[in-house]
Design a protein around this motif. Structure first.
Motif, short mmCIF file in Angstrom:
data_model
loop_
_atom_site.label_atom_id
_atom_site.label_comp_id
_atom_site.label_asym_id
_atom_site.label_seq_id
_atom_site.Cartn_x
_atom_site.Cartn_y
_atom_site.Cartn_z
N GLY A 144 -12.07 -0.74 -8.31
CA GLY A 144 -11.42 0.56 -8.22
C GLY A 144 -10.03 0.49 -8.82
N ASN A 145 -9.34 1.59 -8.77
CA ASN A 145 -7.98 1.64 -9.32
C ASN A 145 -7.20 2.72 -8.58
N ILE A 146 -5.98 2.37 -8.16
CA ILE A 146 -5.09 3.33 -7.49
C ILE A 146 -4.02 3.74 -8.49
N PRO A 147 -3.77 5.04 -8.68
CA PRO A 147 -2.71 5.45 -9.61
C PRO A 147 -1.37 4.83 -9.24
N ALA A 148 -0.71 4.26 -10.21
CA ALA A 148 0.55 3.56 -9.95
C ALA A 148 1.61 4.48 -9.38
N VAL A 149 1.59 5.75 -9.79
CA VAL A 149 2.62 6.68 -9.33
C VAL A 149 2.48 6.98 -7.85
N CYS A 150 1.31 6.69 -7.26
CA CYS A 150 1.06 6.98 -5.84
C CYS A 150 1.18 5.74 -4.98
N CYS A 151 1.66 4.62 -5.52
CA CYS A 151 1.69 3.36 -4.78
C CYS A 151 3.12 2.90 -4.51
N ARG A 152 3.27 2.23 -3.38
CA ARG A 152 4.52 1.56 -3.03
C ARG A 152 4.17 0.20 -2.44
N MET A 153 4.96 -0.82 -2.77
CA MET A 153 4.68 -2.17 -2.27
C MET A 153 5.57 -2.50 -1.08
N GLU A 154 5.00 -3.29 -0.16
CA GLU A 154 5.74 -3.74 1.01
C GLU A 154 6.80 -4.75 0.60
N GLU A 155 7.84 -4.85 1.40
CA GLU A 155 8.88 -5.85 1.14
C GLU A 155 8.32 -7.25 1.33
N MET A 156 8.76 -8.17 0.50
CA MET A 156 8.27 -9.55 0.58
C MET A 156 8.62 -10.19 1.93
N ASP A 157 7.73 -11.07 2.40
CA ASP A 157 8.01 -11.80 3.64
C ASP A 157 8.82 -13.05 3.32
N GLU A 158 8.98 -13.93 4.33
CA GLU A 158 9.80 -15.12 4.12
C GLU A 158 9.19 -16.09 3.13
N ARG A 159 7.87 -15.96 2.87
CA ARG A 159 7.21 -16.82 1.88
C ARG A 159 7.14 -16.16 0.51
N MET A 160 7.93 -15.10 0.31
CA MET A 160 7.99 -14.38 -0.97
C MET A 160 6.61 -13.82 -1.33
N ARG A 161 5.91 -13.31 -0.34
CA ARG A 161 4.57 -12.79 -0.56
C ARG A 161 4.51 -11.33 -0.10
N ILE A 162 3.92 -10.49 -0.93
CA ILE A 162 3.72 -9.08 -0.58
C ILE A 162 2.34 -8.95 0.06
N ASN A 163 2.30 -8.50 1.30
CA ASN A 163 1.05 -8.48 2.06
C ASN A 163 0.30 -7.15 1.97
N TYR A 164 1.01 -6.05 1.71
CA TYR A 164 0.34 -4.75 1.69
C TYR A 164 0.89 -3.87 0.58
N VAL A 165 0.00 -3.06 0.03
CA VAL A 165 0.35 -1.97 -0.89
C VAL A 165 -0.03 -0.67 -0.22
N TYR A 166 0.86 0.31 -0.26
CA TYR A 166 0.63 1.58 0.42
C TYR A 166 0.36 2.68 -0.60
N TYR A 167 -0.61 3.50 -0.26
CA TYR A 167 -1.02 4.61 -1.13
C TYR A 167 -0.87 5.93 -0.39
N ALA A 168 -0.25 6.90 -1.04
CA ALA A 168 -0.12 8.26 -0.49
C ALA A 168 -0.19 9.26 -1.63
N GLU A 169 -1.04 10.24 -1.50
CA GLU A 169 -1.21 11.25 -2.54
C GLU A 169 0.04 12.08 -2.73
N LYS A 170 0.86 12.22 -1.68
CA LYS A 170 2.08 13.04 -1.78
C LYS A 170 3.10 12.43 -2.73
N TRP A 171 3.01 11.13 -2.98
CA TRP A 171 3.95 10.50 -3.91
C TRP A 171 3.69 10.93 -5.35
N ARG A 172 2.55 11.56 -5.60
CA ARG A 172 2.26 12.00 -6.96
C ARG A 172 3.22 13.11 -7.41
#
Length: 446
Positions: A144-172
Protein backbone atom coordinates in the motif's frame (compact mmCIF):
# COMPACT_ATOMS: atom_id res chain seq x y z
CA UNK A 1 14.08 -11.47 -13.94
CA UNK A 2 16.14 -14.62 -13.31
CA UNK A 3 19.89 -14.29 -12.90
CA UNK A 4 21.57 -17.16 -14.77
CA UNK A 5 25.33 -17.66 -14.32
CA UNK A 6 27.55 -20.10 -16.18
CA UNK A 7 31.25 -20.85 -16.39
CA UNK A 8 32.75 -20.51 -19.89
CA UNK A 9 36.45 -20.77 -20.74
CA UNK A 10 37.70 -19.64 -17.36
CA UNK A 11 35.21 -16.79 -16.89
CA UNK A 12 31.77 -16.47 -15.32
CA UNK A 13 29.10 -15.06 -17.61
CA UNK A 14 25.86 -13.75 -16.09
CA UNK A 15 22.68 -12.77 -17.90
CA UNK A 16 19.14 -11.82 -16.93
CA UNK A 17 16.28 -13.75 -18.50
CA UNK A 18 12.52 -13.42 -17.92
CA UNK A 19 11.59 -15.26 -14.72
CA UNK A 20 8.85 -17.22 -16.50
CA UNK A 21 11.36 -18.63 -18.99
CA UNK A 22 13.76 -19.79 -16.28
CA UNK A 23 11.79 -23.01 -15.74
CA UNK A 24 12.28 -24.04 -19.36
CA UNK A 25 15.99 -23.24 -19.14
CA UNK A 26 16.48 -25.27 -15.94
CA UNK A 27 14.53 -28.26 -17.25
CA UNK A 28 16.58 -28.42 -20.41
CA UNK A 29 19.80 -28.03 -18.46
CA UNK A 30 18.74 -30.96 -16.22
CA UNK A 31 18.14 -33.06 -19.33
CA UNK A 32 21.60 -32.18 -20.66
CA UNK A 33 23.33 -33.14 -17.39
CA UNK A 34 21.31 -36.35 -17.17
CA UNK A 35 22.43 -37.33 -20.68
CA UNK A 36 26.02 -36.57 -19.71
CA UNK A 37 25.78 -38.79 -16.61
CA UNK A 38 24.20 -41.62 -18.60
CA UNK A 39 27.01 -41.43 -21.15
CA UNK A 40 29.63 -41.58 -18.41
CA UNK A 41 27.93 -44.61 -16.88
CA UNK A 42 27.74 -46.33 -20.28
CA UNK A 43 31.44 -45.69 -20.93
CA UNK A 44 32.33 -46.91 -17.45
CA UNK A 45 30.32 -50.10 -17.98
CA UNK A 46 32.13 -50.89 -21.25
CA UNK A 47 35.51 -50.47 -19.61
CA UNK A 48 34.52 -52.85 -16.80
CA UNK A 49 33.21 -55.47 -19.19
CA UNK A 50 29.64 -54.29 -19.49
CA UNK A 51 26.74 -54.37 -17.07
CA UNK A 52 25.90 -51.90 -14.38
CA UNK A 53 27.79 -51.69 -11.10
CA UNK A 54 26.62 -50.52 -7.70
CA UNK A 55 28.41 -49.42 -4.55
CA UNK A 56 28.45 -51.34 -1.29
CA UNK A 57 26.08 -48.90 0.43
CA UNK A 58 23.61 -49.30 -2.42
CA UNK A 59 23.78 -53.06 -2.19
CA UNK A 60 22.96 -53.17 1.54
CA UNK A 61 19.27 -53.95 1.80
CA UNK A 62 17.03 -51.88 4.04
CA UNK A 63 19.25 -48.81 3.99
CA UNK A 64 18.35 -45.61 2.23
CA UNK A 65 20.65 -44.59 -0.59
CA UNK A 66 22.73 -41.58 0.41
CA UNK A 67 23.69 -38.70 -1.84
CA UNK A 68 27.44 -39.04 -2.25
CA UNK A 69 27.78 -36.47 -5.08
CA UNK A 70 30.89 -34.35 -4.71
CA UNK A 71 31.28 -30.71 -5.65
CA UNK A 72 32.31 -30.31 -9.28
CA UNK A 73 30.75 -33.55 -10.51
CA UNK A 74 27.76 -33.79 -12.88
CA UNK A 75 25.79 -35.51 -10.10
CA UNK A 76 26.30 -32.54 -7.79
CA UNK A 77 25.25 -30.08 -10.50
CA UNK A 78 22.17 -32.20 -11.24
CA UNK A 79 21.16 -32.12 -7.59
CA UNK A 80 21.60 -28.34 -7.45
CA UNK A 81 19.55 -27.85 -10.64
CA UNK A 82 16.69 -29.96 -9.25
CA UNK A 83 16.68 -27.89 -6.07
CA UNK A 84 16.74 -24.70 -8.15
CA UNK A 85 13.78 -25.93 -10.19
CA UNK A 86 11.69 -26.71 -7.09
CA UNK A 87 12.49 -23.29 -5.64
CA UNK A 88 11.72 -21.57 -8.94
CA UNK A 89 8.38 -23.38 -9.23
CA UNK A 90 7.28 -22.35 -5.72
CA UNK A 91 8.43 -18.76 -6.21
CA UNK A 92 6.75 -18.49 -9.62
CA UNK A 93 3.37 -19.44 -8.15
CA UNK A 94 3.67 -17.12 -5.15
CA UNK A 95 4.95 -14.22 -7.29
CA UNK A 96 2.03 -14.57 -9.71
CA UNK A 97 -0.40 -14.43 -6.79
CA UNK A 98 1.46 -11.46 -5.28
CA UNK A 99 1.23 -9.54 -8.58
CA UNK A 100 -2.48 -10.36 -8.89
CA UNK A 101 -3.16 -8.87 -5.45
CA UNK A 102 -0.96 -5.79 -5.92
CA UNK A 103 -0.63 -3.28 -8.76
CA UNK A 104 3.14 -2.88 -8.69
CA UNK A 105 3.23 -0.31 -11.51
CA UNK A 106 0.71 1.96 -9.78
CA UNK A 107 2.43 1.51 -6.42
CA UNK A 108 5.75 2.52 -7.97
CA UNK A 109 4.18 5.58 -9.60
CA UNK A 110 2.56 6.72 -6.33
CA UNK A 111 5.82 6.34 -4.43
CA UNK A 112 7.89 8.12 -7.07
CA UNK A 113 5.34 10.97 -7.27
CA UNK A 114 5.69 11.64 -3.55
CA UNK A 115 9.45 11.22 -3.84
CA UNK A 116 9.66 13.78 -6.66
CA UNK A 117 7.67 16.37 -4.69
CA UNK A 118 8.59 15.63 -1.06
CA UNK A 119 11.80 13.55 -1.25
CA UNK A 120 10.01 11.06 1.01
CA UNK A 121 7.25 8.48 0.59
CA UNK A 122 5.41 6.08 2.88
CA UNK A 123 4.79 2.58 1.45
CA UNK A 124 3.01 0.03 3.63
CA UNK A 125 3.19 -3.76 3.80
CA UNK A 126 0.63 -6.30 5.01
CA UNK A 127 1.50 -9.74 6.39
CA UNK A 128 -0.52 -12.93 6.13
CA UNK A 129 -2.40 -13.34 9.41
CA UNK A 130 -1.96 -17.11 9.74
CA UNK A 131 -4.11 -19.65 11.59
CA UNK A 132 -4.63 -20.25 15.25
CA UNK A 133 -3.63 -23.93 15.23
CA UNK A 134 -0.46 -23.44 13.17
CA UNK A 135 2.91 -21.84 13.79
CA UNK A 136 2.94 -18.35 12.35
CA UNK A 137 5.40 -18.07 9.48
CA UNK A 138 4.07 -14.95 7.72
CA UNK A 139 4.75 -13.64 4.27
CA UNK A 140 4.21 -10.16 2.87
CA UNK A 141 1.07 -10.36 0.72
CA UNK A 142 -0.11 -6.75 0.35
CA UNK A 143 1.45 -3.45 -0.63
CA UNK A 144 0.00 0.00 0.00
CA UNK A 145 0.96 3.65 0.03
CA UNK A 146 0.03 6.55 2.31
CA UNK A 147 0.11 10.05 0.76
CA UNK A 148 3.13 11.87 2.14
CA UNK A 149 1.16 15.08 2.68
CA UNK A 150 -1.11 13.22 5.15
CA UNK A 151 1.69 11.67 7.24
CA UNK A 152 3.62 12.75 10.30
CA UNK A 153 6.44 10.82 11.98
CA UNK A 154 6.84 10.23 15.70
CA UNK A 155 9.80 11.74 17.52
CA UNK A 156 12.81 9.44 17.72
CA UNK A 157 13.32 7.45 20.92
CA UNK A 158 16.59 7.15 22.85
CA UNK A 159 17.82 4.56 20.32
CA UNK A 160 17.28 7.03 17.45
CA UNK A 161 14.42 4.93 16.14
CA UNK A 162 11.03 6.13 14.87
CA UNK A 163 8.39 3.68 16.09
CA UNK A 164 5.19 5.07 14.56
CA UNK A 165 3.95 7.03 11.56
CA UNK A 166 0.63 8.83 11.94
CA UNK A 167 -1.91 9.32 9.18
CA UNK A 168 -4.79 11.82 9.17
CA UNK A 169 -6.87 12.85 6.18
CA UNK A 170 -7.30 16.37 7.63
CA UNK A 171 -3.59 17.05 7.06
CA UNK A 172 -4.30 17.03 3.33
CA UNK A 173 -6.01 20.45 3.49
CA UNK A 174 -4.58 22.00 6.65
CA UNK A 175 -1.11 21.67 8.16
CA UNK A 176 -2.35 22.32 11.72
CA UNK A 177 -5.97 21.11 11.96
CA UNK A 178 -7.87 20.31 15.12
CA UNK A 179 -7.59 16.54 15.48
CA UNK A 180 -9.42 14.04 17.62
CA UNK A 181 -8.20 10.58 18.51
CA UNK A 182 -10.48 8.96 15.95
CA UNK A 183 -9.00 11.11 13.15
CA UNK A 184 -5.49 9.65 13.44
CA UNK A 185 -4.27 6.18 12.45
CA UNK A 186 -0.93 4.96 13.88
CA UNK A 187 1.22 2.60 11.80
CA UNK A 188 4.12 0.67 13.37
CA UNK A 189 7.19 1.82 11.47
CA UNK A 190 10.08 0.00 9.85
CA UNK A 191 12.83 2.45 8.95
CA UNK A 192 14.83 1.75 5.76
CA UNK A 193 18.16 1.45 7.60
CA UNK A 194 17.15 -1.91 9.16
CA UNK A 195 13.76 -2.81 7.71
CA UNK A 196 14.28 -6.60 7.63
CA UNK A 197 15.76 -6.78 11.12
CA UNK A 198 12.92 -4.77 12.62
CA UNK A 199 10.27 -6.72 10.71
CA UNK A 200 11.60 -10.04 11.98
CA UNK A 201 11.71 -8.63 15.51
CA UNK A 202 8.08 -7.50 15.25
CA UNK A 203 7.05 -10.93 13.91
CA UNK A 204 8.82 -12.63 16.80
CA UNK A 205 6.96 -10.43 19.30
CA UNK A 206 3.57 -11.30 17.77
CA UNK A 207 4.21 -14.98 17.10
CA UNK A 208 2.54 -16.26 20.30
CA UNK A 209 -0.44 -13.92 20.11
CA UNK A 210 -3.86 -14.90 18.75
CA UNK A 211 -4.20 -14.18 15.00
CA UNK A 212 -6.52 -11.20 15.54
CA UNK A 213 -4.03 -9.51 17.89
CA UNK A 214 -0.98 -9.90 15.69
CA UNK A 215 0.58 -6.81 14.14
CA UNK A 216 0.27 -7.34 10.40
CA UNK A 217 0.47 -3.82 8.87
CA UNK A 218 3.62 -1.71 8.86
CA UNK A 219 4.72 1.57 7.31
CA UNK A 220 8.17 1.62 5.71
CA UNK A 221 9.23 5.25 5.06
CA UNK A 222 11.86 5.77 2.39
CA UNK A 223 13.53 9.08 1.75
CA UNK A 224 16.30 10.91 -0.07
CA UNK A 225 18.64 12.19 2.69
CA UNK A 226 18.83 15.93 3.28
CA UNK A 227 21.48 17.66 5.38
CA UNK A 228 20.33 18.72 8.88
CA UNK A 229 16.85 17.29 8.23
CA UNK A 230 16.57 14.06 10.29
CA UNK A 231 12.79 13.74 9.91
CA UNK A 232 11.56 15.40 6.73
CA UNK A 233 14.00 16.15 3.90
CA UNK A 234 13.79 19.49 2.13
CA UNK A 235 13.49 19.15 -1.68
CA UNK A 236 15.78 21.29 -3.81
CA UNK A 237 12.83 22.83 -5.68
CA UNK A 238 11.62 24.45 -2.44
CA UNK A 239 14.38 27.05 -2.88
CA UNK A 240 12.27 28.88 -5.50
CA UNK A 241 9.92 30.08 -2.73
CA UNK A 242 12.26 31.67 -0.13
CA UNK A 243 14.30 33.15 -2.99
CA UNK A 244 11.07 34.69 -4.43
CA UNK A 245 11.85 33.10 -7.81
CA UNK A 246 8.34 31.72 -7.99
CA UNK A 247 6.81 35.12 -7.10
CA UNK A 248 8.87 36.78 -9.80
CA UNK A 249 7.82 34.20 -12.40
CA UNK A 250 4.12 34.56 -11.61
CA UNK A 251 4.46 38.37 -11.65
CA UNK A 252 5.79 38.21 -15.21
CA UNK A 253 2.76 36.25 -16.36
CA UNK A 254 0.37 38.55 -14.47
CA UNK A 255 2.01 41.66 -15.88
CA UNK A 256 1.73 40.29 -19.40
CA UNK A 257 -1.96 39.52 -18.90
CA UNK A 258 -2.64 42.99 -17.54
CA UNK A 259 -0.71 44.57 -20.41
CA UNK A 260 -2.79 42.58 -22.86
CA UNK A 261 -6.03 43.71 -21.22
CA UNK A 262 -4.94 47.35 -21.14
CA UNK A 263 -3.73 47.20 -24.74
CA UNK A 264 -7.18 46.25 -25.99
CA UNK A 265 -8.92 49.11 -24.13
CA UNK A 266 -7.75 51.75 -26.61
CA UNK A 267 -7.45 50.54 -30.18
CA UNK A 268 -7.91 53.68 -32.33
CA UNK A 269 -8.34 57.42 -31.90
CA UNK A 270 -10.70 59.55 -34.03
CA UNK A 271 -9.88 63.21 -34.76
CA UNK A 272 -12.48 65.55 -36.32
CA UNK A 273 -11.19 68.74 -37.94
CA UNK A 274 -12.62 71.90 -36.33
CA UNK A 275 -13.08 73.65 -39.71
CA UNK A 276 -15.04 70.63 -40.91
CA UNK A 277 -17.20 70.80 -37.79
CA UNK A 278 -17.98 74.51 -38.32
CA UNK A 279 -19.01 73.78 -41.91
CA UNK A 280 -21.26 70.97 -40.66
CA UNK A 281 -22.78 73.22 -38.00
CA UNK A 282 -23.64 75.85 -40.63
CA UNK A 283 -25.03 73.23 -43.00
CA UNK A 284 -27.14 71.56 -40.28
CA UNK A 285 -28.25 74.89 -38.78
CA UNK A 286 -26.82 74.02 -35.37
CA UNK A 287 -26.87 77.28 -33.44
CA UNK A 288 -27.07 76.09 -29.86
CA UNK A 289 -24.52 74.16 -27.83
CA UNK A 290 -26.82 71.14 -27.62
CA UNK A 291 -27.32 71.05 -31.38
CA UNK A 292 -23.60 71.31 -32.06
CA UNK A 293 -22.89 68.42 -29.62
CA UNK A 294 -25.52 66.30 -31.38
CA UNK A 295 -23.81 66.85 -34.76
CA UNK A 296 -20.42 66.02 -33.27
CA UNK A 297 -21.76 62.81 -31.60
CA UNK A 298 -23.43 61.76 -34.83
CA UNK A 299 -20.11 61.87 -36.72
CA UNK A 300 -18.26 59.96 -33.97
CA UNK A 301 -20.99 57.31 -33.81
CA UNK A 302 -21.00 56.60 -37.55
CA UNK A 303 -17.22 56.23 -37.75
CA UNK A 304 -17.03 54.16 -34.56
CA UNK A 305 -19.77 51.73 -35.68
CA UNK A 306 -18.01 51.19 -38.97
CA UNK A 307 -14.72 50.34 -37.23
CA UNK A 308 -16.29 47.98 -34.65
CA UNK A 309 -18.15 45.68 -37.04
CA UNK A 310 -16.23 42.55 -38.08
CA UNK A 311 -17.90 42.41 -41.48
CA UNK A 312 -16.27 45.74 -42.35
CA UNK A 313 -12.80 44.28 -41.96
CA UNK A 314 -10.82 45.03 -45.13
CA UNK A 315 -13.41 47.44 -46.54
CA UNK A 316 -12.82 51.05 -47.54
CA UNK A 317 -14.24 54.05 -45.71
CA UNK A 318 -14.72 57.30 -47.65
CA UNK A 319 -13.97 60.51 -45.74
CA UNK A 320 -14.08 64.14 -46.84
CA UNK A 321 -11.10 66.41 -47.32
CA UNK A 322 -10.86 70.15 -47.97
CA UNK A 323 -8.44 73.02 -48.46
CA UNK A 324 -7.41 74.79 -45.30
CA UNK A 325 -7.87 78.50 -44.54
CA UNK A 326 -4.49 79.28 -46.07
CA UNK A 327 -5.79 78.08 -49.43
CA UNK A 328 -2.85 75.68 -49.89
CA UNK A 329 -2.88 72.82 -47.32
CA UNK A 330 -5.19 69.85 -47.93
CA UNK A 331 -6.82 68.79 -44.64
CA UNK A 332 -8.82 65.69 -43.64
CA UNK A 333 -12.30 66.11 -42.26
CA UNK A 334 -11.91 62.99 -40.05
CA UNK A 335 -8.61 61.28 -39.19
CA UNK A 336 -8.30 57.77 -37.67
CA UNK A 337 -5.05 56.98 -35.80
CA UNK A 338 -3.94 53.58 -34.31
CA UNK A 339 -2.82 53.67 -30.67
CA UNK A 340 0.75 52.23 -30.43
CA UNK A 341 1.44 49.25 -28.09
CA UNK A 342 3.87 50.12 -25.34
CA UNK A 343 4.87 46.54 -24.30
CA UNK A 344 8.25 45.19 -25.37
CA UNK A 345 7.63 41.53 -26.17
CA UNK A 346 11.33 40.80 -26.75
CA UNK A 347 12.36 41.82 -23.22
CA UNK A 348 9.46 39.87 -21.74
CA UNK A 349 10.40 36.79 -23.75
CA UNK A 350 13.99 36.93 -22.48
CA UNK A 351 12.83 37.30 -18.88
CA UNK A 352 10.45 34.34 -19.21
CA UNK A 353 13.21 32.19 -20.67
CA UNK A 354 15.63 33.17 -17.90
CA UNK A 355 13.25 32.64 -14.98
CA UNK A 356 11.93 29.33 -16.35
CA UNK A 357 15.50 28.04 -16.58
CA UNK A 358 16.01 28.88 -12.90
CA UNK A 359 12.80 27.07 -11.92
CA UNK A 360 13.65 23.98 -13.97
CA UNK A 361 17.16 23.96 -12.50
CA UNK A 362 15.66 23.83 -9.00
CA UNK A 363 13.32 21.03 -10.03
CA UNK A 364 16.24 19.12 -11.54
CA UNK A 365 14.89 18.97 -15.09
CA UNK A 366 16.67 20.34 -18.13
CA UNK A 367 14.21 22.56 -20.09
CA UNK A 368 15.04 20.77 -23.36
CA UNK A 369 13.79 17.46 -21.95
CA UNK A 370 10.19 18.68 -21.80
CA UNK A 371 10.16 20.38 -25.19
CA UNK A 372 9.28 24.04 -25.65
CA UNK A 373 9.64 26.21 -22.56
CA UNK A 374 8.31 29.74 -21.87
CA UNK A 375 10.26 32.18 -23.99
CA UNK A 376 12.06 29.48 -25.98
CA UNK A 377 10.64 27.89 -29.11
CA UNK A 378 13.87 26.46 -30.55
CA UNK A 379 14.68 22.79 -31.08
CA UNK A 380 17.69 20.61 -30.25
CA UNK A 381 19.36 17.71 -32.02
CA UNK A 382 18.74 14.05 -31.33
CA UNK A 383 22.24 13.35 -29.98
CA UNK A 384 21.92 16.17 -27.45
CA UNK A 385 18.48 14.89 -26.36
CA UNK A 386 19.81 11.36 -25.86
CA UNK A 387 22.66 12.66 -23.73
CA UNK A 388 20.26 14.71 -21.61
CA UNK A 389 17.97 11.72 -21.11
CA UNK A 390 20.85 9.48 -20.05
CA UNK A 391 21.99 12.18 -17.63
CA UNK A 392 18.49 12.42 -16.14
CA UNK A 393 18.22 8.64 -15.80
CA UNK A 394 21.54 8.58 -13.97
CA UNK A 395 20.25 11.26 -11.60
CA UNK A 396 17.12 9.18 -10.90
CA UNK A 397 19.00 5.88 -10.55
CA UNK A 398 19.71 6.46 -6.83
CA UNK A 399 16.01 7.02 -6.10
CA UNK A 400 15.08 3.94 -8.10
CA UNK A 401 17.59 1.85 -6.16
CA UNK A 402 16.10 3.03 -2.86
CA UNK A 403 12.69 1.80 -4.06
CA UNK A 404 14.22 -1.44 -5.38
CA UNK A 405 15.81 -2.01 -1.97
CA UNK A 406 12.32 -1.83 -0.45
CA UNK A 407 11.08 -4.49 -2.89
CA UNK A 408 14.25 -6.55 -2.37
CA UNK A 409 13.54 -6.63 1.37
CA UNK A 410 10.05 -7.97 0.63
CA UNK A 411 11.51 -10.57 -1.73
CA UNK A 412 14.06 -11.69 0.87
CA UNK A 413 11.54 -11.83 3.72
CA UNK A 414 9.23 -14.05 1.65
CA UNK A 415 12.13 -16.50 1.09
CA UNK A 416 11.70 -16.49 -2.66
CA UNK A 417 14.18 -17.77 -5.22
CA UNK A 418 17.63 -16.30 -4.59
CA UNK A 419 18.22 -16.10 -8.35
CA UNK A 420 15.32 -13.67 -8.79
CA UNK A 421 16.01 -10.01 -9.57
CA UNK A 422 13.43 -7.21 -9.45
CA UNK A 423 14.05 -4.70 -12.23
CA UNK A 424 12.49 -1.44 -13.41
CA UNK A 425 11.98 -1.30 -17.15
CA UNK A 426 12.54 2.04 -18.84
CA UNK A 427 12.73 3.44 -22.35
CA UNK A 428 16.01 4.88 -23.60
CA UNK A 429 16.51 6.99 -26.72
CA UNK A 430 18.82 5.46 -29.29
CA UNK A 431 19.79 5.89 -32.93
CA UNK A 432 17.56 4.63 -35.74
CA UNK A 433 20.19 2.14 -36.92
CA UNK A 434 19.81 0.30 -33.58
CA UNK A 435 16.03 0.56 -33.33
CA UNK A 436 13.42 1.47 -35.92
CA UNK A 437 11.39 3.34 -33.28
CA UNK A 438 14.36 5.30 -31.92
CA UNK A 439 13.94 3.77 -28.44
CA UNK A 440 15.08 0.62 -26.71
CA UNK A 441 14.09 -0.98 -23.43
CA UNK A 442 16.59 -1.24 -20.57
CA UNK A 443 16.39 -2.63 -17.03
CA UNK A 444 17.40 -0.85 -13.86
CA UNK A 445 18.48 -3.28 -11.11
CA UNK A 446 19.67 -2.95 -7.55
Amino acid sequence: MYRWSRYVNGTVKTELIPFKDAGLLIRNRIMEIQVQIDQQKAESGEEQGGGGTITWSQAVSGEEQKDTAQVGTPEYELRQLREDYRTWEETDKEWDKFCENNNLELHYLKCMTDDAHMDIYFPTIGLSIGRKDQEWDPKIVKLGNIPAVCCRMEEMDERMRINYVYYAEKWRKDATPKLERKDVVAYPTLMPENMLTELRRQVEKSKNRPPKKRTTWFCCPSYYPSMLKPYYPQPAWWSIFPSMTYDYATTLITDKAMARQNATMWGKMIFINNEYLRAMFDEMGADTTEAKQAVRDSIYKKVNEFLQRRENNGKTICLDSFVGPDGKTMQHAVEIVDVPQLTNSRDLKEELSEISSVVFFAIGVHPSLIGSTPGNSGSTGGTYMRELQLLKQNQLSTRQRIYLRFLKNIYTFNKWDKHGEIVIRQQTFTTLDRSATGTEETESTL
